[in-house]
Scaffold this motif. Sequence first.
Motif, PDB file in Angstrom:
ATOM      1  N   TYR A  84       4.369 -90.730 -32.503  1.00 24.76           N
ATOM      2  CA  TYR A  84       6.276 -90.367 -32.726  1.00 24.76           C
ATOM      3  C   TYR A  84       6.726 -90.180 -31.915  1.00 24.76           C
ATOM      4  CZ  TYR A  84       3.804 -89.543 -37.398  1.00 24.76           C
ATOM      5  OH  TYR A  84       2.407 -89.712 -37.610  1.00 24.76           O
ATOM      6  N   SER A  85       8.071 -90.660 -32.110  1.00 24.86           N
ATOM      7  CA  SER A  85       9.162 -90.363 -30.953  1.00 24.86           C
ATOM      8  C   SER A  85       9.813 -89.736 -30.464  1.00 24.86           C
ATOM      9  CB  SER A  85       9.466 -91.640 -30.630  1.00 24.86           C
ATOM     10  OG  SER A  85      10.730 -92.089 -32.044  1.00 24.86           O
ATOM     11  N   HIS A  86       9.588 -88.687 -32.275  1.00 25.58           N
ATOM     12  CA  HIS A  86      10.841 -87.688 -31.961  1.00 25.58           C
ATOM     13  C   HIS A  86       9.850 -86.623 -31.360  1.00 25.58           C
ATOM     14  CE1 HIS A  86      13.388 -84.921 -33.753  1.00 25.58           C
ATOM     15  NE2 HIS A  86      14.924 -85.164 -33.978  1.00 25.58           N
ATOM     16  N   PRO A  87      10.466 -85.779 -31.075  1.00 27.48           N
ATOM     17  CA  PRO A  87       9.349 -83.954 -30.640  1.00 27.48           C
ATOM     18  C   PRO A  87       8.951 -83.552 -31.475  1.00 27.48           C
ATOM     19  CG  PRO A  87      11.462 -84.520 -28.988  1.00 27.48           C
ATOM     20  CD  PRO A  87      11.568 -85.509 -30.080  1.00 27.48           C
ATOM     21  N   GLU A  88      10.400 -83.588 -32.981  1.00 24.69           N
ATOM     22  CA  GLU A  88      10.379 -82.147 -33.464  1.00 24.69           C
ATOM     23  C   GLU A  88       8.798 -82.811 -34.650  1.00 24.69           C
ATOM     24  OE1 GLU A  88       9.961 -79.171 -36.164  1.00 24.69           O
ATOM     25  OE2 GLU A  88      10.212 -79.103 -33.911  1.00 24.69           O
ATOM     26  N   SER A  93       2.757 -82.762 -36.113  1.00 26.55           N
ATOM     27  CA  SER A  93       1.975 -83.557 -36.676  1.00 26.55           C
ATOM     28  C   SER A  93       0.921 -83.417 -35.810  1.00 26.55           C
ATOM     29  CB  SER A  93       2.218 -85.421 -35.912  1.00 26.55           C
ATOM     30  OG  SER A  93       0.679 -86.585 -36.114  1.00 26.55           O
ATOM     31  N   LEU A  94       0.876 -82.271 -34.560  1.00 21.00           N
ATOM     32  CA  LEU A  94      -0.236 -81.804 -33.651  1.00 21.00           C
ATOM     33  C   LEU A  94      -0.570 -80.342 -34.755  1.00 21.00           C
ATOM     34  CD1 LEU A  94      -1.734 -81.402 -31.032  1.00 21.00           C
ATOM     35  CD2 LEU A  94      -0.009 -80.691 -30.504  1.00 21.00           C
ATOM     36  N   ALA A  95       0.550 -79.698 -36.082  1.00 20.56           N
ATOM     37  CA  ALA A  95      -0.186 -79.160 -35.924  1.00 20.56           C
ATOM     38  C   ALA A  95      -0.531 -79.250 -37.230  1.00 20.56           C
ATOM     39  CB  ALA A  95       1.420 -77.594 -36.683  1.00 20.56           C
ATOM     40  N   ARG A  96      -0.287 -80.332 -38.344  1.00 16.44           N
ATOM     41  CA  ARG A  96      -1.093 -80.700 -39.375  1.00 16.44           C
ATOM     42  C   ARG A  96      -2.592 -81.161 -39.278  1.00 16.44           C
ATOM     43  NH1 ARG A  96       4.766 -84.077 -41.089  1.00 16.44           N
ATOM     44  NH2 ARG A  96       5.711 -81.639 -42.778  1.00 16.44           N
ATOM     45  N   SER A  97      -2.747 -81.521 -37.875  1.00 15.94           N
ATOM     46  CA  SER A  97      -3.900 -81.949 -37.060  1.00 15.94           C
ATOM     47  C   SER A  97      -5.368 -81.065 -37.477  1.00 15.94           C
ATOM     48  CB  SER A  97      -3.867 -82.722 -36.287  1.00 15.94           C
ATOM     49  OG  SER A  97      -4.035 -82.093 -35.077  1.00 15.94           O
ATOM     50  N   GLY A  98      -4.761 -79.533 -37.494  1.00 20.55           N
ATOM     51  CA  GLY A  98      -6.054 -79.133 -37.449  1.00 20.55           C
ATOM     52  C   GLY A  98      -6.464 -78.809 -37.078  1.00 20.55           C
ATOM     53  N   ASN A  99      -8.133 -79.307 -36.684  1.00 22.85           N
ATOM     54  CA  ASN A  99      -9.238 -79.260 -36.007  1.00 22.85           C
ATOM     55  C   ASN A  99      -9.850 -80.555 -35.692  1.00 22.85           C
ATOM     56  OD1 ASN A  99      -8.987 -75.988 -35.005  1.00 22.85           O
ATOM     57  ND2 ASN A  99     -10.591 -75.767 -36.656  1.00 22.85           N
ATOM     58  N   ALA A 100      -8.795 -81.619 -35.890  1.00 21.47           N
ATOM     59  CA  ALA A 100      -9.866 -83.269 -36.125  1.00 21.47           C
ATOM     60  C   ALA A 100      -9.370 -83.503 -34.755  1.00 21.47           C
ATOM     61  CB  ALA A 100      -8.544 -84.192 -36.598  1.00 21.47           C
ATOM     62  N   PHE A 110       6.978 -93.194 -20.569  1.00 24.54           N
ATOM     63  CA  PHE A 110       7.047 -91.391 -21.107  1.00 24.54           C
ATOM     64  C   PHE A 110       8.552 -91.207 -21.251  1.00 24.54           C
ATOM     65  CE2 PHE A 110       6.281 -87.037 -21.471  1.00 24.54           C
ATOM     66  CZ  PHE A 110       5.245 -86.764 -22.368  1.00 24.54           C
ATOM     67  N   ASN A 111       8.453 -90.399 -22.968  1.00 24.74           N
ATOM     68  CA  ASN A 111       9.655 -89.560 -23.059  1.00 24.74           C
ATOM     69  C   ASN A 111       9.292 -88.637 -22.658  1.00 24.74           C
ATOM     70  OD1 ASN A 111      11.373 -88.444 -24.387  1.00 24.74           O
ATOM     71  ND2 ASN A 111      11.048 -89.566 -27.127  1.00 24.74           N
ATOM     72  N   HIS A 112      10.369 -88.652 -21.918  1.00 26.80           N
ATOM     73  CA  HIS A 112      10.218 -86.559 -21.286  1.00 26.80           C
ATOM     74  C   HIS A 112       9.812 -85.609 -21.782  1.00 26.80           C
ATOM     75  CE1 HIS A 112      10.094 -87.996 -17.391  1.00 26.80           C
ATOM     76  NE2 HIS A 112      10.633 -88.994 -17.660  1.00 26.80           N
ATOM     77  N   SER A 113      10.884 -85.108 -23.884  1.00 27.32           N
ATOM     78  CA  SER A 113      11.092 -84.538 -24.787  1.00 27.32           C
ATOM     79  C   SER A 113       9.881 -84.577 -25.080  1.00 27.32           C
ATOM     80  CB  SER A 113      12.213 -84.975 -25.359  1.00 27.32           C
ATOM     81  OG  SER A 113      12.156 -86.104 -26.412  1.00 27.32           O
ATOM     82  N   LEU A 114       9.282 -85.430 -25.210  1.00 26.95           N
ATOM     83  CA  LEU A 114       7.692 -84.866 -25.494  1.00 26.95           C
ATOM     84  C   LEU A 114       6.754 -84.241 -24.601  1.00 26.95           C
ATOM     85  CD1 LEU A 114       7.083 -88.240 -27.118  1.00 26.95           C
ATOM     86  CD2 LEU A 114       7.768 -86.554 -28.256  1.00 26.95           C
ATOM     87  N   GLU A 115       6.935 -84.070 -23.641  1.00 22.71           N
ATOM     88  CA  GLU A 115       6.060 -82.734 -23.219  1.00 22.71           C
ATOM     89  C   GLU A 115       5.298 -81.822 -23.067  1.00 22.71           C
ATOM     90  OE1 GLU A 115       4.226 -83.039 -19.321  1.00 22.71           O
ATOM     91  OE2 GLU A 115       5.479 -84.391 -19.645  1.00 22.71           O
ATOM     92  N   PRO A 116       6.288 -80.928 -23.989  1.00 19.08           N
ATOM     93  CA  PRO A 116       5.959 -79.598 -24.555  1.00 19.08           C
ATOM     94  C   PRO A 116       4.344 -80.324 -25.255  1.00 19.08           C
ATOM     95  CG  PRO A 116       8.090 -79.882 -24.432  1.00 19.08           C
ATOM     96  CD  PRO A 116       7.696 -80.721 -25.162  1.00 19.08           C
ATOM     97  N   VAL A 117       4.693 -81.347 -26.116  1.00 19.28           N
ATOM     98  CA  VAL A 117       3.494 -81.861 -27.420  1.00 19.28           C
ATOM     99  C   VAL A 117       2.615 -81.771 -26.234  1.00 19.28           C
ATOM    100  CG1 VAL A 117       2.993 -83.037 -29.141  1.00 19.28           C
ATOM    101  CG2 VAL A 117       5.671 -81.744 -28.819  1.00 19.28           C
ATOM    102  N   LEU A 118       2.591 -82.575 -24.864  1.00 15.78           N
ATOM    103  CA  LEU A 118       1.602 -83.595 -24.321  1.00 15.78           C
ATOM    104  C   LEU A 118       0.437 -82.451 -24.110  1.00 15.78           C
ATOM    105  CD1 LEU A 118      -0.095 -85.858 -22.878  1.00 15.78           C
ATOM    106  CD2 LEU A 118       1.910 -85.631 -21.625  1.00 15.78           C
ATOM    107  N   SER A 119       1.900 -81.206 -23.542  1.00 17.75           N
ATOM    108  CA  SER A 119       0.458 -80.476 -22.576  1.00 17.75           C
ATOM    109  C   SER A 119      -0.103 -79.278 -23.756  1.00 17.75           C
ATOM    110  CB  SER A 119       1.896 -79.318 -21.544  1.00 17.75           C
ATOM    111  OG  SER A 119       2.856 -80.366 -21.087  1.00 17.75           O
TER     112      SER A 119
END
Length: 268
Positions: A84-88, A93-100, A110-119
């Motif tokens: 996903y290129s959109h940060p939200e 997606s990360l939240a819905r992935s649970g513990n998978a 790299f899309n800099h707006s995605l840095e918080p999700v990557l971290s």
Amino acid sequence: MTIGALNWEERTQAAFNRPREPFVNNLSPDIMIEVFHLHAAMALPTAYHPNGPQRPWIDVTHVCQYWRAVALSSPGLWTHVSSYSHPELARLSLARSGNALLQVDYPGPFNHSLEPVLSEALSQSARVRSLQLSDHPHLQNVLDTLEDGRNLEVLSLADYRWKAPELPKKFLAGVAPRLTFLRLVGITTRWDDLPLNVGLTHLTIRGTPASIRPTIGTLTRSLAQLPHLQYLELFDFLPHTKKNPIAHPSVNMNPILSLPQLQQVYLQ
């Protein structure tokens, strides 16, 4: 025509006109989830768009409430957080992935707006199954953050900007039991710090001038422990023959190195 016949005809017509439940909605959630997984695996990314998902599989969650409920109940469908290129959307997606286990793959710019999700994803490094980054502006921080590679299968890190980030000593504590694909490009590397798992099938090391190259003995002994290796690429990371002549009596190495699965070799 009798009254009974009329009532039967009316009931039949009413049943025919009644909205019917789609057949696919009669499938069990487990089967639906499997279908969604297959669709997600086959769906090709669309052209990059800053305001939308790159993977069209997510459209199935907009078909009806049932399909959406089934998709949201399957954490495994949401593990490709880098799709996903959109940060939200990436955050959801990360939240819905649970513990998978997660796939965090950004092989292009790299899309800099995605840095918080990557971290956030890398802060849970034990969950990362695949990590691919190219020219990330804070690649050294990424290397330092990765501490637990227990589930890591694919690791590809590249720096083409000549910043030469350094591989930490005893990277991943030298342990990545599931690693099959390792690619390091433009990263200052020391051979002894590589997490060389016995199941490795792909190994690419493109070193930097500051990389500490292995001796001939160290290289051959290490490669001998990789019986499943199919692809080997070593650029600017071969032993210095002047410092480690093959005929030198102090070099203890077998005359023949056996790599039965090896298919491609690139050395420079």
